[in-house]
Design a protein around this motif. Sequence first.
Motif, mmCIF file in Angstrom:
data_model
loop_
_atom_site.group_PDB
_atom_site.id
_atom_site.type_symbol
_atom_site.label_atom_id
_atom_site.label_comp_id
_atom_site.label_asym_id
_atom_site.label_seq_id
_atom_site.Cartn_x
_atom_site.Cartn_y
_atom_site.Cartn_z
ATOM 1 N N PRO A 193 13.127 12.664 -23.285
ATOM 2 C CA PRO A 193 14.143 13.388 -22.508
ATOM 3 C C PRO A 193 13.715 14.813 -22.197
ATOM 4 O O PRO A 193 13.011 15.445 -22.963
ATOM 5 N N GLN A 194 14.160 15.302 -21.052
ATOM 6 C CA GLN A 194 13.952 16.690 -20.661
ATOM 7 C C GLN A 194 15.220 17.469 -20.991
ATOM 8 O O GLN A 194 16.315 16.947 -20.868
ATOM 9 N N VAL A 195 15.050 18.720 -21.399
ATOM 10 C CA VAL A 195 16.206 19.572 -21.717
ATOM 11 C C VAL A 195 16.719 20.197 -20.425
ATOM 12 O O VAL A 195 15.963 20.781 -19.662
ATOM 13 N N THR A 196 18.024 20.057 -20.200
ATOM 14 C CA THR A 196 18.695 20.673 -19.054
ATOM 15 C C THR A 196 19.719 21.648 -19.597
ATOM 16 O O THR A 196 20.482 21.307 -20.498
ATOM 17 N N HIS A 197 19.746 22.862 -19.075
ATOM 18 C CA HIS A 197 20.722 23.858 -19.501
ATOM 19 C C HIS A 197 21.980 23.704 -18.658
ATOM 20 O O HIS A 197 21.908 23.643 -17.431
ATOM 21 N N TYR A 198 23.111 23.643 -19.337
ATOM 22 C CA TYR A 198 24.381 23.435 -18.654
ATOM 23 C C TYR A 198 24.709 24.614 -17.747
ATOM 24 O O TYR A 198 24.523 25.767 -18.102
#
Length: 110
Positions: free
Chosen positions: A52-57
Amino acid sequence: MKAFKGITALLMLMASSVALAEGGSDRLHGKMIQANEQAMRAYAAANGKNPPQVTHYRYGMQLDVAKVISVTSNRGTCDAMPAQMTFEDSTGKLNILEYRTAGMDCRGQN
């Protein structure tokens, strides 16, 4: 001599309080985030999925959450702190959403 001992004790107390204020909980939450990301990479590998890639909300962001895999703890402090939710979307892709949340250990604090 007593004045020297008093000043030394005061300096030691000040140094220890500064060391604690230098982000002790930030380091703890940073380690928690790293551990979650490592665990989710292992989970992806074990389940034949891409890491998974980290996405910032961002406020107003549209999310496609079909299944929540993991959520980091928000215990241990009363301050705002980083947290992560790992989930699968409707296509089965793993995602990590990073956001800020309030801590849950706020006894006696409003």
